[in-house]
Scaffold this active site. Structure first.
Site, PDB file in Angstrom:
ATOM      1  N   TYR A   1       8.846  15.969   0.676  1.00 45.52           N
ATOM      2  CA  TYR A   1       8.600  17.283   0.080  1.00 45.52           C
ATOM      3  C   TYR A   1       8.386  17.181  -1.419  1.00 45.52           C
ATOM      4  O   TYR A   1       7.687  18.015  -2.000  1.00 45.52           O
ATOM      5  CB  TYR A   1       9.725  18.248   0.446  1.00 45.52           C
TER       6      TYR A   1
ATOM      7  N   ARG B   1       1.990   1.198  15.234  1.00 46.48           N
ATOM      8  CA  ARG B   1       1.568   1.041  13.847  1.00 46.48           C
ATOM      9  C   ARG B   1       1.983  -0.334  13.333  1.00 46.48           C
ATOM     10  O   ARG B   1       2.731  -1.045  13.975  1.00 46.48           O
ATOM     11  CB  ARG B   1       2.169   2.150  12.980  1.00 46.48           C
TER      12      ARG B   1
ATOM     13  N   HIS C   1      15.045  13.004  12.114  1.00 47.50           N
ATOM     14  CA  HIS C   1      13.881  13.078  13.013  1.00 47.50           C
ATOM     15  C   HIS C   1      12.961  11.868  12.848  1.00 47.50           C
ATOM     16  O   HIS C   1      12.067  11.665  13.648  1.00 47.50           O
ATOM     17  CB  HIS C   1      13.116  14.406  12.858  1.00 47.50           C
ATOM     18  N   HIS C   2      13.204  11.061  11.811  1.00 46.89           N
ATOM     19  CA  HIS C   2      12.485   9.789  11.694  1.00 46.89           C
ATOM     20  C   HIS C   2      13.144   8.719  12.553  1.00 46.89           C
ATOM     21  O   HIS C   2      12.675   7.592  12.597  1.00 46.89           O
ATOM     22  CB  HIS C   2      12.485   9.317  10.237  1.00 46.89           C
TER      23      HIS C   2
ATOM     24  N   TRP D   1       7.012   0.008   3.954  1.00 44.58           N
ATOM     25  CA  TRP D   1       7.497   0.751   2.775  1.00 44.58           C
ATOM     26  C   TRP D   1       8.845   1.373   3.047  1.00 44.58           C
ATOM     27  O   TRP D   1       9.557   1.780   2.136  1.00 44.58           O
ATOM     28  CB  TRP D   1       6.475   1.805   2.331  1.00 44.58           C
TER      29      TRP D   1
ATOM     30  N   LYS E   1       3.623  29.838   4.035  1.00 46.29           N
ATOM     31  CA  LYS E   1       2.776  29.480   2.897  1.00 46.29           C
ATOM     32  C   LYS E   1       1.302  29.504   3.289  1.00 46.29           C
ATOM     33  O   LYS E   1       0.473  30.070   2.583  1.00 46.29           O
ATOM     34  CB  LYS E   1       3.147  28.092   2.365  1.00 46.29           C
TER      35      LYS E   1
ATOM     36  N   SER F   1      -1.552  27.201  -4.958  1.00 46.91           N
ATOM     37  CA  SER F   1      -1.241  28.611  -5.218  1.00 46.91           C
ATOM     38  C   SER F   1      -1.786  29.091  -6.559  1.00 46.91           C
ATOM     39  O   SER F   1      -1.852  30.291  -6.805  1.00 46.91           O
ATOM     40  CB  SER F   1       0.276  28.840  -5.183  1.00 46.91           C
TER      41      SER F   1
ATOM     42  N   ASP G   1       6.210  22.067 -26.281  1.00 48.40           N
ATOM     43  CA  ASP G   1       6.192  20.707 -25.728  1.00 48.40           C
ATOM     44  C   ASP G   1       7.290  20.649 -24.666  1.00 48.40           C
ATOM     45  O   ASP G   1       7.942  21.653 -24.391  1.00 48.40           O
ATOM     46  CB  ASP G   1       6.453  19.665 -26.836  1.00 48.40           C
TER      47      ASP G   1
ATOM     48  N   THR H   1       6.806  26.771   6.138  1.00 52.14           N
ATOM     49  CA  THR H   1       5.520  26.130   5.859  1.00 52.14           C
ATOM     50  C   THR H   1       4.389  27.011   6.359  1.00 52.14           C
ATOM     51  O   THR H   1       3.366  27.191   5.684  1.00 52.14           O
ATOM     52  CB  THR H   1       5.454  24.740   6.519  1.00 52.14           C
TER      53      THR H   1
ATOM     54  N   SER I   1      12.879   6.345 -13.894  1.00 51.83           N
ATOM     55  CA  SER I   1      11.772   7.105 -14.474  1.00 51.83           C
ATOM     56  C   SER I   1      11.681   8.492 -13.844  1.00 51.83           C
ATOM     57  O   SER I   1      11.547   9.501 -14.544  1.00 51.83           O
ATOM     58  CB  SER I   1      10.472   6.332 -14.273  1.00 51.83           C
ATOM     59  N   SER I   2      11.786   8.540 -12.512  1.00 49.16           N
ATOM     60  CA  SER I   2      11.676   9.842 -11.825  1.00 49.16           C
ATOM     61  C   SER I   2      12.821  10.768 -12.201  1.00 49.16           C
ATOM     62  O   SER I   2      12.624  11.961 -12.411  1.00 49.16           O
ATOM     63  CB  SER I   2      11.707   9.649 -10.309  1.00 49.16           C
TER      64      SER I   2
ATOM     65  N   HIS J   1      13.259  11.927   3.483  1.00 49.06           N
ATOM     66  CA  HIS J   1      12.647  13.182   3.883  1.00 49.06           C
ATOM     67  C   HIS J   1      12.455  14.156   2.724  1.00 49.06           C
ATOM     68  O   HIS J   1      11.359  14.670   2.542  1.00 49.06           O
ATOM     69  CB  HIS J   1      13.289  13.837   5.099  1.00 49.06           C
TER      70      HIS J   1
ATOM     71  N   GLU K   1      11.979  13.235  -0.149  1.00 48.05           N
ATOM     72  CA  GLU K   1      10.882  12.573  -0.872  1.00 48.05           C
ATOM     73  C   GLU K   1       9.516  13.064  -0.376  1.00 48.05           C
ATOM     74  O   GLU K   1       8.591  13.275  -1.154  1.00 48.05           O
ATOM     75  CB  GLU K   1      11.002  11.055  -0.691  1.00 48.05           C
TER      76      GLU K   1
ATOM     77  N   HIS L   1       0.842  -1.203   0.000  1.00 47.02           N
ATOM     78  CA  HIS L   1       0.000   0.000   0.000  1.00 47.02           C
ATOM     79  C   HIS L   1       0.876   1.252   0.000  1.00 47.02           C
ATOM     80  O   HIS L   1       0.680   2.162  -0.807  1.00 47.02           O
ATOM     81  CB  HIS L   1      -0.930  -0.005   1.215  1.00 47.02           C
TER      82      HIS L   1
END
Lengths: 522, 374
Positions: A254, A447, A299-300, A138, A328, A265, A102, A325, A166-167, A250, A252, A73
């Site tokens: 963002y 979790r 921090h993870h 994951w 914004k 925006s 293009d 943040t 790809s990315s 991390h 990722e 998932h």
């Protein structure tokens, strides 16, 4: 302004159109459809998880399959649904927003899309392999994902490599396009914010996807070639894996939210009929978030036994991220203030984004407080937090963008009533699903467990009901899109009263080729 | 409208939080029973209320705009934008709030990291899927397994109040003493978490992490493994019994006597029936999670024992794999985990259960000699 009534040929016919196409609109469509398909596959897995968690005890699935579901998932939603969704929007909109005909590298564009279906077919095929699909979360922490992993981990590693390539290719294309193909008088500080946020996101992708590739390659050699990067028995360190993973992971996070900031925006000023309050401060805030994202990864990992100074550094840096943040959020609210607001579906999704993403930001700020994180870490509080930033954050922004630009893509207005139904069902469903998770998390539910003790039963039941409501509401979206493609009220070139930008200067639907000669920018 | 919905949510949420005195366990973080856990709780509440206040401010402005600045109410859009002073204010004010928050957080963190001058040192080792507790100054060590009945998990019988939060051998610690935990793991990463102590620390194979607690009230405290560690991650709870110092010392003596008796039992002759009876219990606690109660395993990761070559034919290989494990797989080395009697019993059981009718009786003495020859 230009139109495609000229000598240019239209799309080829049949399957080859999609296989060989180098047209950014075709490729954008394919990305978006791919993303939607993955969204439903990943969503089905989420519903299997929620079904097992309706009440205590094991009812529907066994723990080993439950772990495969949580893992798949997460992987499918992050790499298969959200990231391709944003790339699809970028493909469609960036050339039209900067006045380019293009993408700069059209063949590369075709290639970077067509890697994805193969990558994810391989990823999904692991479900049918001996020993089952990846079951280590994951975040695939070693050594659970190396020494103790099912044999299918090798296919998972290959699929990650492909998705990563790809990315990276997509990101290169976006950067080259934005830097080289803007309309002559469009300088950087005149670019729409969606373009700006994607430019920054593309740099993040190029910076961190190779780190992910390196990490999974180290896993591969640990598993098959006798190295010990992540095995203390051979002089390695399992925590090294986490440092590498989160140095990718991390930024990722963002990568999955900065383009969302861009979409919001665009939408908020349109439906407020008022310019964005602080354009340049939005650009600076986005850049600061991107830079800071490289300094907060641990921090993870507050509970892995970092030294005290490390713990303090990462706590302070993480708290600091809430400043840009916040800027914004304040800017969006200031844009709405004294505007002339209407509440079409894109605006509803955008307002929900601001409110619910902010709630996710608040729980993020709480998680940043390292001593408190010792209680929050790896509980449902974290699950609630990141779903609040990813579902009403990333997913809602993609939905908002889709509703906002559907008239431009199809030439028809979508059914506003159904759009609002979709919004309200999703809004109620997701809050019902994820809000109670704050409570069970604080009360001590870890979790990634297939079964739980009795005191968590009531809230889990509510979450499951909400989950099914949210999941099935997404079918309304499919109906809206299909109806809108087939017909509906004719859309104007400027489909929304307050809409500004080059994409609205071409007819709706946008012709197959746009801006063959560069437009004038005020 | 959306804003009203949110206001409702916030109302419900703050109401629920205000209820925490009635239902501490269900909605909010526990205050716990240590100085550190109370500091953590107060940090949690501080940052929570800061978020609530900021949320109310921001969302009120938004709600105001949604109600008063809607086009249908005749609002005309102003065109103001870009104001450096405003941008500076809403950058600097949050920074000040954050600095104010960072100070108490730092103090608490320093306190949590001070593991010096402990009274009792306990090494905690995570295994898939159980905990081992070793009292370093007492030469005392045992395993702690989930004791919830499989029938409760499979909905065949009523779940008891401590469902999934109960173990066969709880960790026992004295109240009022500084207890230092040294955490490591035998296989994958686990995380030892007891919410009432605000102690959560990863147990990492090959490394040792430190944490500590000083429990103030006697009682039974429950927690769970907090890091995904494989199939039965959800089934390796932690139970800590905090008792008075006298009671603790008595418990240590009793526990040592019990372990000595177990060693002595290895010297006598055991019948097949005795070994089978004991073997079944040992098997259910230690082996059934992977090889399944039916002995059929979950191939290919967890091979079947029923009808397997090792369990039917080669007895030495069978003893060897149970004692020493199998490198590169989830099969652990049980030589150090179980007593000679338990090992003999479980191997005998595996060679005679589910139609594996070899009739073999593995004597505890044989196991002991094989362990000693290592």
């Amino acid at each position: 302004m230009t139109s495609a009534t000229s000598h240019h040929h239209g799309p080829a016919t049949g399957m080859t159109r999609w296989l060989y196409t180098t047209n950014h609109k075709d490729i954008g469509n394919m990305y978006l459809i791919f993303s939607l398909v993955m969204f439903f596959i990943g969503g089905t897995m989420a519903l299997i998880i929620r079904m097992e968690l309706v009440e205590p005890g094991l009812q529907v699935v066994q723990p080993e399959f439950f772990n495969q579901m949580t893992t798949m998932h997460g992987l499918i939603m992050v790499f298969g649904a959200v990231m391709p969704g944003f790339v699809g929007l970028a493909n469609w909109m960036i050339p039209m927003m900067i006045g380019a005909p293009d993408m700069a590298l059209p063949r590369l564009n075709n290639f970077s899309f067509w890697i994805l279906p193969f990558a994810f077919t391989m990823m999904l095929s692991t479900l049918f392999m001996d020993g089952g699909a990846p079951n280590f979360g994951w975040t695939f922490y070693a050594p659970l994902s190396t020494t103790y992993a099912p044999p299918s981990v090798t296919y998972f590693i290959f699929a990650m490599h492909m998705a990563g390539i790809s990315s990276i290719l997509g990101a290169i294309n976006i950067i080259v396009t934005i830097m080289n193909m803007r309309a002559p008088s469009m300088n950087y500080m005149k670019m729409p914010l969606f373009v700006w946020t994607w430019l920054i996101t593309a740099f993040l992708l190029i910076a961190v996807m190779p780190v992910l590739a390196g990490t999974v390659t180290m896993m591969l050699t640990d598993i098959h070639f006798g190295t010990s990067f992540f095995d203390a028995g051979g002089g390695g360190d399992p925590v090294l894996f986490q440092h590498l993973f989160w140095f990718f992971g991390h930024p990722e996070v963002y990568i999955m939210i900065l383009p969302a900031f861009g979409i919001i925006s665009q939408i908020v000023p349109t439906f407020s009929r008022k310019p964005l309050f602080g354009y340049s401060s939005m650009v600076y805030a986005t850049s600061s978030i991107a830079l800071l994202s490289f300094t907060v990864w641990a921090h993870h990992m507050f509970t892995v036994g970092l030294p005290l100074v490390g713990e303090l550094f990462f706590m302070y840096a993480t708290m600091l991220i809430s400043v840009p943040t916040g800027v914004k959020v304040f800017n969006w609210v200031a844009t709405m203030f004294r505007g002339s607001l209407t509440f079409e579906t894109p605006m509803l999704f955008a307002i929900a984004f601001i409110v619910l993403f902010t709630i996710g930001g608040f729980s993020g700020l709480m998680l940043a407080i390292s001593p408190a994180d010792f209680q929050y870490h790896d509980t449902y509080f974290v699950v609630a937090h990141f779903h609040y930033v990813l579902v009403p954050g990333a997913v809602f922004s993609i939905m908002a963008g889709a509703y906002y630009w559907l008239p431009k893509w199809t030439g028809h207005m979508y059914n506003e009533f159904l759009g609002k139904c979709h919004f309200w069902c999703s809004f109620v469903g997701l809050n019902l699903t994820f809000f109670p998770m704050h409570f069970v998390g604080l009360a001590g539910m870890p979790r990634r467990i297939p079964d739980y003790s009795l005191q968590f039963a009531d809230f889990n039941m509510i979450s499951s009901i909400g989950g099914f409501l949210f999941g099935f509401s997404q079918l309304i979206f499919v109906i809206v899109v299909v109806k809108c493609v087939k017909g509906g009220k004719k859309a104007e070139a400027v489909s929304w009263e307050g809409a500004e930008g080059l994409e609205w200067s071409v007819p709706s639907p946008a012709p197959y080729h746009t801006f063959e000669t560069p437009p004038e920018v005020k | 409208m959306l804003g009203k919905f949110f206001a409702l949510f916030f109302g419900v949420c703050s109401f629920l939080f205000s209820m925490q005195t009635h239902a501490d366990w269900a909605l909010n973080m526990t205050q716990g029973v240590t100085d550190v856990s109370r500091s953590v709780y107060s940090l949690h509440m501080q940052i929570f209320w800061i978020c609530v206040v900021i949320g109310i401010l921001v969302f009120s402005v938004m709600l105001w705009s949604i109600i008063h600045h809607r086009k249908s109410a005749g609002a005309k859009a102003e065109q103001f934008h870009e104001n450096t002073a405003v941008e500076l204010i809403w950058t600097i004010v949050p920074i000040i709030i954050l600095v104010a928050m960072a100070v108490p957080a730092t103090t608490t963190l320093i306190k949590m990291y001070d593991t010096s001058e402990s009274d009792v040192d306990i090494q905690i080792t995570g295994y898939q899927w159980k905990w081992q507790y070793q009292y370093l100054s007492e030469d005392l060590s045992f395993f702690s397994n989930l004791s919830t009945d499989q029938d409760e998990i499979n909905n065949l019988s009523e779940k008891n109040v401590n469902y999934l939060l109960e173990v066969d051998e709880p960790l026992v610690i004295p109240v009022g003493k500084k207890v230092r935990f040294l955490l490591t793991s035998n296989d994958v990463i686990h995380s030892w978490w007891v919410p009432a102590f605000a102690v959560k620390k990863d147990a990492i194979p090959g490394f040792i992490n430190e944490s500590w607690t000083r429990v103030e009230e006697e009682g039974i405290y429950r927690g769970q493994c907090a890091e995904l560690c494989g199939k039965d991650h959800g089934f390796m709870p932690i139970v800590v019994k905090a008792v008075s110092e006298d009671e603790y010392l008595n418990w240590v003596t009793d526990k040592k006597t019990a372990i000595a008796a177990e060693v002595a039992a290895a010297a006598r002759v055991w019948s097949l029936a005795e070994l089978m009876e004991r073997g079944e219990k040992v098997y259910q606690t230690n082996c059934a999670a992977c090889h399944q109660p039916s002995g059929q395993g979950i191939p290919p990761t967890f091979p079947a024992l029923k009808g397997s070559v090792i369990a039917l034919e080669d007895q030495d290989a069978h003893i060897d794999i149970v004692l020493n494990g199998k490198a590169g797989s989830a099969m652990q080395a049980y030589a150090a985990q179980l007593s000679a009697v338990d090992l003999a019993a479980v191997i005998t059981y595996e060679r005679n259960a589910w139609g594996n009718d070899t009739g073999d009786v593995v004597a505890p003495q044989l196991i002991q000699s094989m362990v000693n020859s290592k």
